[in-house]
Write a protein that holds these residues in place. Sequence first.
Motif, mmCIF file in Angstrom:
data_model
loop_
_atom_site.group_PDB
_atom_site.id
_atom_site.type_symbol
_atom_site.label_atom_id
_atom_site.label_comp_id
_atom_site.label_asym_id
_atom_site.label_seq_id
_atom_site.Cartn_x
_atom_site.Cartn_y
_atom_site.Cartn_z
ATOM 1 N N ALA A 86 0.723 -1.207 -0.130
ATOM 2 C CA ALA A 86 0.098 0.035 0.084
ATOM 3 C C ALA A 86 0.903 1.079 -0.106
ATOM 4 N N LEU A 87 1.801 1.409 0.982
ATOM 5 C CA LEU A 87 2.990 2.545 0.976
ATOM 6 C C LEU A 87 3.576 2.569 -0.422
ATOM 7 N N GLY A 88 4.046 1.151 -0.834
ATOM 8 C CA GLY A 88 4.865 1.409 -1.908
ATOM 9 C C GLY A 88 4.006 2.158 -3.426
ATOM 10 N N LEU A 89 2.922 1.414 -3.415
ATOM 11 C CA LEU A 89 1.895 2.109 -4.444
ATOM 12 C C LEU A 89 1.796 3.617 -4.424
ATOM 13 N N ALA A 90 1.554 3.789 -3.126
ATOM 14 C CA ALA A 90 1.551 5.534 -2.883
ATOM 15 C C ALA A 90 2.574 6.298 -3.144
ATOM 16 N N PRO A 146 -0.564 17.260 -9.155
ATOM 17 C CA PRO A 146 -1.644 16.962 -10.180
ATOM 18 C C PRO A 146 -1.472 15.383 -10.379
ATOM 19 N N GLY A 147 -2.730 14.835 -10.389
ATOM 20 C CA GLY A 147 -2.995 13.630 -10.796
ATOM 21 C C GLY A 147 -2.809 12.388 -9.631
ATOM 22 N N VAL A 148 -2.319 12.689 -8.566
ATOM 23 C CA VAL A 148 -2.283 11.874 -7.483
ATOM 24 C C VAL A 148 -3.452 11.559 -7.034
ATOM 25 N N GLU A 149 -3.860 10.171 -6.554
ATOM 26 C CA GLU A 149 -5.002 9.814 -5.825
ATOM 27 C C GLU A 149 -5.022 10.376 -4.611
ATOM 28 N N ARG A 150 -6.075 10.855 -4.024
ATOM 29 C CA ARG A 150 -6.286 11.442 -2.716
ATOM 30 C C ARG A 150 -5.710 10.378 -1.744
ATOM 31 N N ARG A 151 -6.247 9.209 -1.819
ATOM 32 C CA ARG A 151 -5.813 8.337 -0.520
ATOM 33 C C ARG A 151 -4.287 8.303 -0.687
ATOM 34 N N HIS A 152 -3.598 8.316 -1.898
ATOM 35 C CA HIS A 152 -2.181 8.174 -1.973
ATOM 36 C C HIS A 152 -1.643 9.341 -1.437
ATOM 37 N N GLU A 153 -2.006 10.475 -1.747
ATOM 38 C CA GLU A 153 -1.559 11.910 -1.223
ATOM 39 C C GLU A 153 -1.452 11.638 0.145
ATOM 40 N N PHE A 159 -5.222 3.451 7.023
ATOM 41 C CA PHE A 159 -4.984 2.081 7.375
ATOM 42 C C PHE A 159 -6.039 1.382 6.732
ATOM 43 N N THR A 160 -7.102 1.527 6.107
ATOM 44 C CA THR A 160 -8.223 0.920 5.764
ATOM 45 C C THR A 160 -8.313 0.627 4.199
ATOM 46 N N SER A 161 -7.207 0.763 3.459
ATOM 47 C CA SER A 161 -7.197 0.543 2.056
ATOM 48 C C SER A 161 -7.419 -0.972 1.775
ATOM 49 N N GLU A 162 -7.720 -1.216 0.584
ATOM 50 C CA GLU A 162 -7.933 -2.758 0.132
ATOM 51 C C GLU A 162 -6.782 -3.532 0.553
ATOM 52 N N ALA A 163 -5.686 -3.104 0.038
ATOM 53 C CA ALA A 163 -4.611 -3.691 0.394
ATOM 54 C C ALA A 163 -4.133 -3.783 2.037
ATOM 55 N N GLN A 164 -4.228 -2.824 2.657
ATOM 56 C CA GLN A 164 -4.123 -3.071 3.959
ATOM 57 C C GLN A 164 -5.004 -3.861 4.685
ATOM 58 N N HIS A 178 -13.712 -8.009 13.434
ATOM 59 C CA HIS A 178 -12.913 -7.059 13.045
ATOM 60 C C HIS A 178 -12.798 -6.549 11.587
ATOM 61 N N SER A 179 -12.740 -7.828 10.959
ATOM 62 C CA SER A 179 -12.757 -7.775 9.408
ATOM 63 C C SER A 179 -14.073 -6.908 9.064
ATOM 64 N N GLU A 180 -15.326 -7.560 9.208
ATOM 65 C CA GLU A 180 -16.340 -7.031 8.786
ATOM 66 C C GLU A 180 -16.718 -5.644 8.944
ATOM 67 N N TYR A 181 -15.996 -5.178 10.307
ATOM 68 C CA TYR A 181 -16.203 -3.856 10.958
ATOM 69 C C TYR A 181 -15.216 -2.832 9.936
ATOM 70 N N LEU A 182 -14.328 -3.168 9.600
ATOM 71 C CA LEU A 182 -13.349 -2.351 8.881
ATOM 72 C C LEU A 182 -13.750 -2.271 7.576
ATOM 73 N N ARG A 183 -14.063 -3.525 7.009
ATOM 74 C CA ARG A 183 -14.665 -3.258 5.591
ATOM 75 C C ARG A 183 -15.937 -2.620 5.253
ATOM 76 N N ARG A 184 -17.027 -2.820 6.269
ATOM 77 C CA ARG A 184 -18.463 -2.488 6.170
ATOM 78 C C ARG A 184 -18.266 -0.723 6.302
ATOM 79 N N MET A 185 -17.547 -0.381 7.479
ATOM 80 C CA MET A 185 -17.783 0.824 7.575
ATOM 81 C C MET A 185 -16.438 1.726 7.072
ATOM 82 N N PHE A 186 -15.295 1.712 7.345
ATOM 83 C CA PHE A 186 -14.346 2.414 6.891
ATOM 84 C C PHE A 186 -13.961 2.141 5.446
#
Length: 593
Positions: free
Chosen positions: A52-56, A139-146, A366-371, A437-445
Amino acid sequence: MKTGRRGVAEAPLSAAPQHDPEKQAAEEAFRTIDRLFHARMGRAALGLSPLALGLAWADWAAHLAISPGKQAELAWKFARKWQRLTAATSGGDGAGAIAPLKQDRRFLDPAWQAQPFAAWSQGFLLAQQWWHNATTDVPGVERRHERLVEFYARQWLDMVAPSNFPLTNPQVLARTQAESGQNLIRGAGFWLEDMASSLTGQHPAPQRKLGRDLAATPGQVVYRNRLIELIQYSPTTAQVHPLPLLIVPAWIMKYYILDLSEQESLIRWLVGQGFTVFCISWKNPGPEDRDLGFEDYRKLGVMAALDAVSAITGAAQVHGLGYCLGGTLLTVAAAAMAREGDRRLASLSLLAAQVDFTEAGELTLFTSEAQLALLDDMMWLDGYLDKTAMAGTFSLLKSQDLIWSRMVREYLLGERDGETDLGDWSRDATRMPWRMHSEYLRRMFLDNDLAEGRMEAGGAPVFLQDIDLPVFAVATEADHIAPWHSVFKLTWALPGEVSFALVSGGHNTGIVAAPGNPRASFRLMQHRPGDHHPAAEDWAAATPRQTGSWWAPWADWLVRQDGGAPIAPPPMGRADLGYAPLDPAPGRYVRQE
């Protein structure tokens, strides 16, 4: 061909392949290999996804490389900052280059104004500002990555701040000279103690004891299942308000954050105000609880407790209070009850609780798909998320105060903080079961299902707009877990009357600020159906701050929802209905390591 939510093609039902046990076993074996590899990698990376960090960083670097205007701007700003630093430090007083941010207390001591410390601190602050400019608005960087790149750049800069090293920190040098180095010897001893605790997992036993100094409000455990103990607190007044109060704390913390010492216990204070108080104490889950999910927490937690409170007191309605994640869980339960016509809730009080997670602060980094995929495989291996993982994440969000400043104070200045109620509680962490915890992070965050109408409870969707109850929501100004702007969304996400209190302090300190606390203050808003919805910042700027604790106006609000005369206290449990007292408070589950 039908397309699923994530854009994956779904085969028609008629084309579904026949069940093939051998194929299923092989696919599960391959998935297990991936899970084991990812879990080991996650442990080595302290639970943070390097991908996740490397992609960002790759996203940021690639777009910066094709942005010559941004590069020129950064070069220009570098030259200007160097010029400012040179001009400000050449006169010898070090003033005027840049002021620290309001929350940055590292360089407030007057000793930092003398040279060469002024040059070092001012140079660091200018570098910090330059790196913020470099990692944002490309310019062009995804907001989450930024946001991820900016966050980690700030973490690395905080690590090399001149305040962290004995030879570049004037306060440490002065203390070392005054004590002939005894501060460093004490600090080395503290460091060795902490390293031993970290390696062995054994921490010194706190002097404060549960049931004596903390979690000491008298009461009885009147119900227990595999997930909760329900504590009923003994009345201290001749009469009580007619409707009882059920507290749903977060399962990520021990419940006694709301029952600290006698002076800071919200539960003890409520009992003294004539309320009949019940509180859930969650079990600290182990590997055997790996498959407990969000629905189990709703049914075995909130609904089972509500059944018990209703039976013991005989009250037709109950006030519900949810803290942090417990507030989110209580809101889901309330929406499901509204859907089913269950009117047992008289009101909701939500403390630092969120229902819309689009602005949930830096925790969303800390709640991206990769993380989440990495965390999911780590939890799958053990059956739970270890209690140190979340504590480390929360510390990282405020690393300047919770990591580096603490290390300077303890290891370089030789000052070990004395024990505090909140300190003892914060070290008494809990685990989180894999499925929940997996359900909570995915469904909410990650997916924000509750706010967007996709959340299910009891086998059917739940909707926030069905909750037609009076609500009292509390947010704290310095909350790094549930930012107040996010909690403020409750004022327009729920259809009924919402009272909103913005209180001083952080996620925990603001909530437990009892009457008499000299630093406590709050702003209060009453939003009724049909009122216009103000912007959060506009409302805060226009609303005067009131001194004192939010506890008193909230208790007055609860009394107004009762609408009845005081009554005699209900019995402590009801053995005839299956709710006999089992153990004195605080019970067994809270003592689980």
